[in-house]
Design an enzyme around this catalytic site. Structure first.
Site, PDB file in Angstrom:
ATOM      1  N   HIS A 189      47.937  39.692  30.761  1.00 40.16           N
ATOM      2  CA  HIS A 189      46.798  39.074  30.078  1.00 40.16           C
ATOM      3  C   HIS A 189      45.533  39.905  30.209  1.00 40.16           C
ATOM      4  CE1 HIS A 189      49.517  35.684  29.745  1.00 40.16           C
ATOM      5  NE2 HIS A 189      48.857  35.513  28.623  1.00 40.16           N
ATOM      6  N   GLU A 432      58.274  30.379  22.338  1.00 41.51           N
ATOM      7  CA  GLU A 432      58.219  31.548  23.220  1.00 41.51           C
ATOM      8  C   GLU A 432      59.280  31.500  24.309  1.00 41.51           C
ATOM      9  OE1 GLU A 432      54.375  31.812  25.153  1.00 41.51           O
ATOM     10  OE2 GLU A 432      54.180  29.651  25.343  1.00 41.51           O
ATOM     11  N   ASP A 456      55.964  36.275  25.550  1.00 44.11           N
ATOM     12  CA  ASP A 456      56.887  35.605  26.463  1.00 44.11           C
ATOM     13  C   ASP A 456      58.311  35.614  25.917  1.00 44.11           C
ATOM     14  OD1 ASP A 456      55.606  34.775  28.858  1.00 44.11           O
ATOM     15  OD2 ASP A 456      54.365  33.427  27.676  1.00 44.11           O
ATOM     16  N   CYS A 503      51.858  34.741  17.090  1.00 45.33           N
ATOM     17  CA  CYS A 503      50.607  35.036  17.804  1.00 45.33           C
ATOM     18  C   CYS A 503      50.799  35.945  19.019  1.00 45.33           C
ATOM     19  CB  CYS A 503      49.889  33.751  18.204  1.00 45.33           C
ATOM     20  SG  CYS A 503      50.787  32.752  19.385  1.00 45.33           S
TER      21      CYS A 503
HETATM   22  C1  PEP Z   1      52.915  34.876  23.947  1.00 47.47           C
HETATM   23  O1  PEP Z   1      53.581  34.585  24.941  1.00 47.47           O
HETATM   24  O2  PEP Z   1      53.305  35.613  23.032  1.00 47.47           O
HETATM   25  C2  PEP Z   1      51.544  34.352  23.798  1.00 47.47           C
HETATM   26  C3  PEP Z   1      50.848  34.550  22.701  1.00 47.47           C
HETATM   27  O3  PEP Z   1      51.021  33.685  24.860  1.00 47.47           O
HETATM   28  P1  PEP Z   1      50.447  34.400  26.162  1.00 47.47           P
HETATM   29  O4  PEP Z   1      50.392  35.869  25.904  1.00 47.47           O
HETATM   30  O5  PEP Z   1      49.107  33.807  26.410  1.00 47.47           O
HETATM   31  O6  PEP Z   1      51.454  34.026  27.207  1.00 47.47           O
HETATM   32 MG    MG Z   2      53.004  32.956  26.235  1.00 49.96          MG
END
Ligand code: PEP
Ligand code: MG
Length: 582
Positions: A189, A432, A456, A503
């Protein structure tokens, strides 16, 4: 040249600043009765310095955020002035013959545990204040250096062992040319945030360094290919400075298409939205021509403070974002902590497999009041724009139903209190987890939309920890298994007539664009940084051609075959300035 992992594109050339990391090392020796007075005086001196420091911080912050937000510092000063706190410390020195720093540490632990055990949110907050102020005092007693970013050598390239998302949230992008972390991965992140802020980032260089980087060394980093140069010669600096100029100009050029509609030459409209984690990131998103926000990662609202944000505080943020978007969609994802996103004040237990552990919707369903507070805030913000709600990490129909039941309770409460909200607010889920893909047809009957979280989904499908640099070469979003997962999910959404977006980071990968066009997804949400590049490519890529490519991609047996086909396809797309000429 040192080869790291490129985690956020862009070139940075400048002086390094190495963020010191240290842990408390407490003295073990006992003190004599004759030393008591000296130890007391050390504590008093530490308290005086801490108070002075807090006052300065308070003054500085008041200019930025106003006096309302600075009352927390008064609470810290009150703790330092509290005779009960001092008595406890003196008692430990006198009764147990311990040095000042050990006594302070034990007194903090004692009060923190005591307050933590109370079933009262206010008292729990006090525990955090004590911890915070106690650490400040300890720092002075131990003579540990203050970890602050330098102001004289600004701006600089920040070097750190690793950076947590909350540390990154406090960085002012104006001061930081680039970042190098010794460990870390491109899909953490922190890396996602660096991309959102447009800060070049290279990670995972620890094993490649022969000696530690020193503060003040000149360095060059290239976040697109992960290269790092220490003390480069004039030639190299000049070469990278030229490259940097070319990239900046190209970016400038791209801005001319910010206002163009995101439509392929044969008429397929693909909404290009932004992933944001704060209001701060929204302006960057809008200037990149984002069509709304496809993922608002709300956890940073929780990380940015030392207690859970209240309903009113959350409401204000969600409402501001919704209003600023002026009717463009805003998908707010409920809290997704756990994994690499921790809250200091939540005391989540250490886990062997945090990404597979107690996180996201699992925590929300387990802490109903916490969850309901967030749902109420989102609902209340829903009448200020096109707000949609999204649950993370869903792996079963039961979870969706349980979350929706709490949502229904929140709606009922608001109705009874006479607080308005949009009763038609759309509710969706992240896809995910592989289980969610396999039951996507069932899940699609429970919700209004899906958004595929490829970050994920890739780590779970391929069993590759997205944070582990040792195996980062195995983290392959274009794996045939992922392609099949995507196909299954989109099929299920289409058959059930619900909207489908993407996303995860793959949404912003230029190579993947024909996949989304071929599958006919409705929306891509990505780091703001990628929007214009993806739009430029979209304006020249026909959906029809992408459709013709899909069966060939699905026949591929290896990731590299898929990658090569996509590269060939990309090379065949005319990029004759058509996009910018529109
Ligand atoms: C993902 O897992 O693709 C996602 C968009 O969520 P995060 O990256 O916040 O886990
Ligand atoms: Mg995620």
């Amino acid at each position: 040249m040192i080869q790291g992992i490129g985690a956020s594109a862009g070139i940075a050339i400048g002086k390094s600043f190495v963020l010191p990391s240290w842990e408390w090392e407490l003295p073990e020796q006992r003190v004599d009765v004759a030393d008591f007075a000296r130890e007391f005086e050390r504590v008093y001196e530490g308290i005086r310095t801490s108070k002075h420091e807090i006052e300065l911080m308070k003054d500085e912050l008041r200019d930025v955020v106003g006096s309302e937000e600075t009352h927390i510092f008064d609470a810290h000063i009150a703790i330092l002035d509290d005779p009960v706190f001092m008595n406890e410390i003196q008692g430990i020195i006198q009764r147990q013959y311990k040095a000042a720093e050990v006594a302070v540490k034990e007194a903090i632990d004692h009060f923190v545990t005591m307050f933590d055990l109370l079933d009262d949110d206010y008292m729990k907050e006090r525990a955090l204040d004590i911890k915070d102020v106690g650490n400040r005092l300890l720092k002075h007693l131990l003579g540990a250096p203050e970890i602050t970013l330098p102001s004289d050598t600004l701006p600089f390239i920040l070097i750190a062992k690793e950076l947590s998302p909350s540390q990154l949230a406090h960085i002012n992008p104006q001061n930081v040319l680039g970042i190098v972390t010794l460990v870390g991965s491109a899909t953490s992140h922190s890396a996602i945030m660096a991309r959102a802020l447009g800060i070049p980032l290279v990670v995972g260089v620890e094993a490649k360094l022969e000696e530690p980087i020193q503060t003040g060394q000149t360095i060059i980093i290239d976040g697109s290919d992960g290269s790092l140069y220490l003390d480069p010669g004039q030639h190299l600096i000049a070469r990278y400075a030229d490259l940097q100029k070319v990239q900046t100009e190209a970016l400038h050029q791209l801005h001319s298409i910010a206002g163009h509609r995101p439509v392929t030459p044969d008429g397929k409209m693909l909404e290009l939205a932004a992933n944001i984690s704060s209001y701060k990131e929204l302006e960057v998103a809008l200037s990149s021509g984002a069509h709304g926000v496809g993922l608002f990662r709300t956890e940073f609202l929780y990380m940015d403070r030392n207690r859970f944000p209240r309903e009113e505080e959350q409401f204000e943020v969600y409402r501001s974002v919704a209003e600023r978007l002026e009717g463009e969609p805003l998908i707010i994802r409920t809290l997704d902590i756990g994994g690499d996103k921790q809250l200091d004040y939540f005391n989540l237990a250490e886990e062997d497999n945090p990404f597979l552990g107690y996180r996201a919707i699992r925590i929300s369903l387990d802490h109903k009041e916490l969850f309901k507070t967030q749902l109420r805030a989102i609902l209340r913000a829903s009448r200020f724009g096109q707000v949609k709600l999204m649950y993370p990490l869903i792996s079963s129909v039961e979870e969706v139903r349980a979350a929706n039941a709490i949502l229904a309770e929140a709606k009922l409460e608001l109705e009874q209190e006479g607080l308005e909200f949009d009763p038609e607010m759309k509710v969706g889920i992240m896809i995910e987890v592989p289980a969610a893909v396999m039951i996507a047809d069932l899940l699609a009957q429970e919700v209004d939309f899906f958004s595929i979280g490829t970050n994920d989904l890739v780590q779970f499908t391929l069993a590759v920890d997205r944070m582990n640099e040792e195996i980062s070469h195995l983290y392959e979003p274009l794996h045939p298994a992922i392609l099949r997962m995507l196909t299954l999910t989109v099929d299920a959404a289409k058959r059930n007539g619900i909207k489908i977006g993407v996303c995860g980071e793959l949404a912003g990968d230029l190579n993947a664009l024909p996949i989304w066009l071929a599958l006919d997804v409705d929306e891509l949400s990505m780091s703001s940084h990628s929007i214009l590049q993806v739009k430029e490519r979209l304006l020249c890529t026909k959906q029809e051609d992408s459709r013709a490519l899909l069966p060939k991609l699905l026949e591929c047996r290896t990731s590299s075959d898929i990658y090569n086909l996509l590269r060939q396809f990309a090379d065949s797309v005319p990029t004759d300035g058509k996009a910018t000429a529109q």
